[in-house]
Design an enzyme around this catalytic site. Structure first.
Site, PDB file in Angstrom:
ATOM      1  N   HIS A   1       0.837  -1.215   0.000  1.00 52.82           N
ATOM      2  CA  HIS A   1       0.000   0.000   0.000  1.00 52.82           C
ATOM      3  C   HIS A   1       0.867   1.258   0.000  1.00 52.82           C
ATOM      4  O   HIS A   1       1.287   1.738   1.048  1.00 52.82           O
ATOM      5  CB  HIS A   1      -0.903  -0.025   1.242  1.00 52.82           C
ATOM      6  CG  HIS A   1      -1.930   1.060   1.265  1.00 52.82           C
ATOM      7  ND1 HIS A   1      -3.281   0.812   1.455  1.00 52.82           N
ATOM      8  CD2 HIS A   1      -1.834   2.399   1.131  1.00 52.82           C
ATOM      9  CE1 HIS A   1      -3.943   1.943   1.424  1.00 52.82           C
ATOM     10  NE2 HIS A   1      -3.093   2.933   1.244  1.00 52.82           N
TER      11      HIS A   1
ATOM     12  N   HIS B   1       0.919   4.950  -2.400  1.00 54.71           N
ATOM     13  CA  HIS B   1       0.454   5.765  -3.537  1.00 54.71           C
ATOM     14  C   HIS B   1       1.684   6.334  -4.235  1.00 54.71           C
ATOM     15  O   HIS B   1       2.526   6.977  -3.579  1.00 54.71           O
ATOM     16  CB  HIS B   1      -0.436   6.899  -3.035  1.00 54.71           C
ATOM     17  CG  HIS B   1      -1.638   6.409  -2.284  1.00 54.71           C
ATOM     18  ND1 HIS B   1      -2.897   6.379  -2.833  1.00 54.71           N
ATOM     19  CD2 HIS B   1      -1.763   5.912  -1.020  1.00 54.71           C
ATOM     20  CE1 HIS B   1      -3.750   5.896  -1.946  1.00 54.71           C
ATOM     21  NE2 HIS B   1      -3.093   5.602  -0.837  1.00 54.71           N
TER      22      HIS B   1
ATOM     23  N   HIS C   1      -9.880   1.505   0.320  1.00 56.68           N
ATOM     24  CA  HIS C   1      -9.611   2.288   1.532  1.00 56.68           C
ATOM     25  C   HIS C   1     -10.885   2.350   2.379  1.00 56.68           C
ATOM     26  O   HIS C   1     -11.931   2.791   1.883  1.00 56.68           O
ATOM     27  CB  HIS C   1      -9.217   3.721   1.180  1.00 56.68           C
ATOM     28  CG  HIS C   1      -7.806   3.884   0.712  1.00 56.68           C
ATOM     29  ND1 HIS C   1      -7.343   3.365  -0.462  1.00 56.68           N
ATOM     30  CD2 HIS C   1      -6.755   4.540   1.282  1.00 56.68           C
ATOM     31  CE1 HIS C   1      -6.059   3.680  -0.608  1.00 56.68           C
ATOM     32  NE2 HIS C   1      -5.677   4.392   0.433  1.00 56.68           N
TER      33      HIS C   1
ATOM     34  N   GLU D   1     -10.365   4.264   7.869  1.00 52.77           N
ATOM     35  CA  GLU D   1      -9.232   5.157   8.120  1.00 52.77           C
ATOM     36  C   GLU D   1      -9.800   6.455   8.709  1.00 52.77           C
ATOM     37  O   GLU D   1      -9.717   6.704   9.899  1.00 52.77           O
ATOM     38  CB  GLU D   1      -8.462   5.433   6.818  1.00 52.77           C
ATOM     39  CG  GLU D   1      -7.270   6.376   6.990  1.00 52.77           C
ATOM     40  CD  GLU D   1      -6.695   6.867   5.647  1.00 52.77           C
ATOM     41  OE1 GLU D   1      -7.397   6.878   4.630  1.00 52.77           O
ATOM     42  OE2 GLU D   1      -5.511   7.280   5.649  1.00 52.77           O
TER      43      GLU D   1
ATOM     44  N   ASP E   1       2.088   4.012   2.864  1.00 49.16           N
ATOM     45  CA  ASP E   1       0.988   4.861   2.365  1.00 49.16           C
ATOM     46  C   ASP E   1       1.481   6.025   1.486  1.00 49.16           C
ATOM     47  O   ASP E   1       1.423   5.927   0.267  1.00 49.16           O
ATOM     48  CB  ASP E   1       0.139   5.365   3.544  1.00 49.16           C
ATOM     49  CG  ASP E   1      -1.283   5.717   3.147  1.00 49.16           C
ATOM     50  OD1 ASP E   1      -1.675   5.454   2.005  1.00 49.16           O
ATOM     51  OD2 ASP E   1      -2.016   6.268   4.005  1.00 49.16           O
ATOM     52  N   ASP E   2       1.931   7.103   2.090  1.00 54.08           N
ATOM     53  CA  ASP E   2       2.450   8.288   1.360  1.00 54.08           C
ATOM     54  C   ASP E   2       3.675   8.759   2.141  1.00 54.08           C
ATOM     55  O   ASP E   2       3.634   9.797   2.823  1.00 54.08           O
ATOM     56  CB  ASP E   2       1.402   9.408   1.342  1.00 54.08           C
ATOM     57  CG  ASP E   2       0.085   8.956   0.741  1.00 54.08           C
ATOM     58  OD1 ASP E   2      -0.028   8.945  -0.495  1.00 54.08           O
ATOM     59  OD2 ASP E   2      -0.823   8.601   1.513  1.00 54.08           O
TER      60      ASP E   2
HETATM   61  N1  ADE Z   1      -4.740   9.060  -1.242  1.00 54.62           N
HETATM   62  C1  ADE Z   1      -3.451   9.137  -0.912  1.00 54.62           C
HETATM   63  N2  ADE Z   1      -3.268   8.766   0.373  1.00 54.62           N
HETATM   64  C2  ADE Z   1      -4.485   8.434   0.862  1.00 54.62           C
HETATM   65  C3  ADE Z   1      -4.957   7.975   2.102  1.00 54.62           C
HETATM   66  N3  ADE Z   1      -4.138   7.760   3.137  1.00 54.62           N
HETATM   67  N4  ADE Z   1      -6.281   7.758   2.243  1.00 54.62           N
HETATM   68  C4  ADE Z   1      -7.116   7.962   1.218  1.00 54.62           C
HETATM   69  N5  ADE Z   1      -6.717   8.391   0.027  1.00 54.62           N
HETATM   70  C5  ADE Z   1      -5.412   8.623  -0.157  1.00 54.62           C
HETATM   71 ZN    ZN Z   2      -3.678   4.902   0.995  1.00 54.45          ZN
END
Ligand code: ADE
Ligand code: ZN
Length: 322
Positions: A11, A13, A189, A192, A270-271
């Site tokens: 996971h 992006h 997703h 969260e 994630d990011d």
């Molecule tokens: N797009 C990028 N990161 C995200 C996240 N943590 N939750 C939902 N959409 C996303």
């Molecule tokens: Zn994500």
């Protein structure tokens, strides 16, 4: 700490993995003012909505197929350097369209980045096409239709990301039907920003093999049992959850509780630079913040490979490396 352990990530992006220095160089190259979103080498946001805005603005500084090849190659090289053997990247062909590059050129750039990284380090990677809720159900259906039409062997999954508070999963069900029909692995997703109900929604409407985050399922013990019984794999991103204040601190994060309740869990970033983390840090946190032994961390990695959206031959080859 976990340097010698093999790693996998399910996971992440792609644009969320962009190193700030690279984004700044890109912004300069195209003469785009990102000073509101990138200051002193750090992405600037203060809550989930402003994070999504920052993410979308930063994504716009990657404009050509070569930019996407470079971004992909850079991130996969970073992963390989810390012992990663497999990565699934969440990509948005719709974003390629929005910036005027086109979905095909966007995906071709990403695939070129994967080829370069594989050649340099041996790292395997696959793509999960995502729709983004905040661009509306039609754009999510468009993403699924693109994945169906592309017939690209590196595209093996479909996801739904973006503003979780926008609409219910049922509003996006058609996109998942399209993706399921062509044999893509499904993940979504949920749990969260929204509570346990969003995870229940995902199971009721889509029944994906995996859920992105899913951690707020912990608010409903019957739902936790349901996840364990179904064998649904959670792509847990602890550093992201703390940065976005889904939980106040690692001590209250439910990763260990979910695992002990029999839910299949994996860890991802994630990011990463948006959340001041990296896959290496997530692995280190598994030990330092959650108290997992090396053997338990290897088990998380193995679960990741078992749940990966890859052909069986690749899965067995990856499992043999743990
Ligand atoms: N797009 C990028 N990161 C995200 C996240 N943590 N939750 C939902 N959409 C996303
Ligand atoms: Zn994500």
């Amino acid at each position: 700490m976990t340097s010698r352990l093999k790693k996998v990530e399910l996971h992440c992006h792609l644009e969320g993995a962009a190193p700030p220095a690279l984004s700044l160089a890109q912004a300069r190259k195209y003469n785009i003012d990102v000073s509101e979103y990138l200051k002193d080498g750090t992405y600037v946001w203060h809550d989930f909505a402003s994070f999504l805005e920052c993410y979308d603005k930063i994504s716009e500084v990657y404009k050509s197929a070569e930019d996407y090849a470079l971004l992909t190659e850079t991130y996969l090289a970073e992963l390989a350097d810390v012992g990663s053997i497999y990565s699934e990247l969440i990509v948005s062909p719709d974003h390629g369209k929005r910036i005027g590059l086109g979905a095909d050129a966007y995906i071709e750039g990403v695939c070129e980045g994967i080829r370069r990284a594989r050649e340099a380090s041996g790292i395997e990677a696959r793509l999960i096409v995502t729709g983004e809720r905040h661009f509306g159900p039609d754009s999510v259906v468009g993403a699924a239709e693109y994945a169906a039409k592309a017939q690209n062997p590196l595209i093996t999954g479909f996801n739904l990301a973006g503003e979780e508070r926008m609409g219910r999963v049922a509003d996006y069900a058609r996109a998942f039907d399209i993706a399921r029909d062509i044999g893509l692995g499904l993940t979504i997703h949920a749990g969260e920003v929204c509570g346990a109900f969003s995870v229940a929604d995902a199971l009721d409407v889509v029944r994906p093999a995996r859920i992105g985050h899913g951690v707020r399922a912990i608010e409903d013990s019957a739902l936790v049992s349901r996840l364990a019984d179904l064998g649904t794999v959670l792509e847990v991103c602890p550093g992201s959850n703390i940065a976005l204040k889904v939980f106040p601190d690692f001590a209250s994060h439910p990763l260990r509780k979910l695992k002990e309740a029999g839910v299949r869990v994996t860890i991802s970033s994630d990011d990463p630079p948006f959340f001041h983390t990296s896959l290496k840090r997530e692995y280190d946190l598994a030990a330092s913040a959650f108290g997992f032994s090396d053997a338990e961390i290897d088990q998380l990695t193995r679960t990741g490979i078992e749940a990966a959206f890859v052909d069986e031959e690749t899965r067995q080859a990856l499992l043999a490396r743990i």
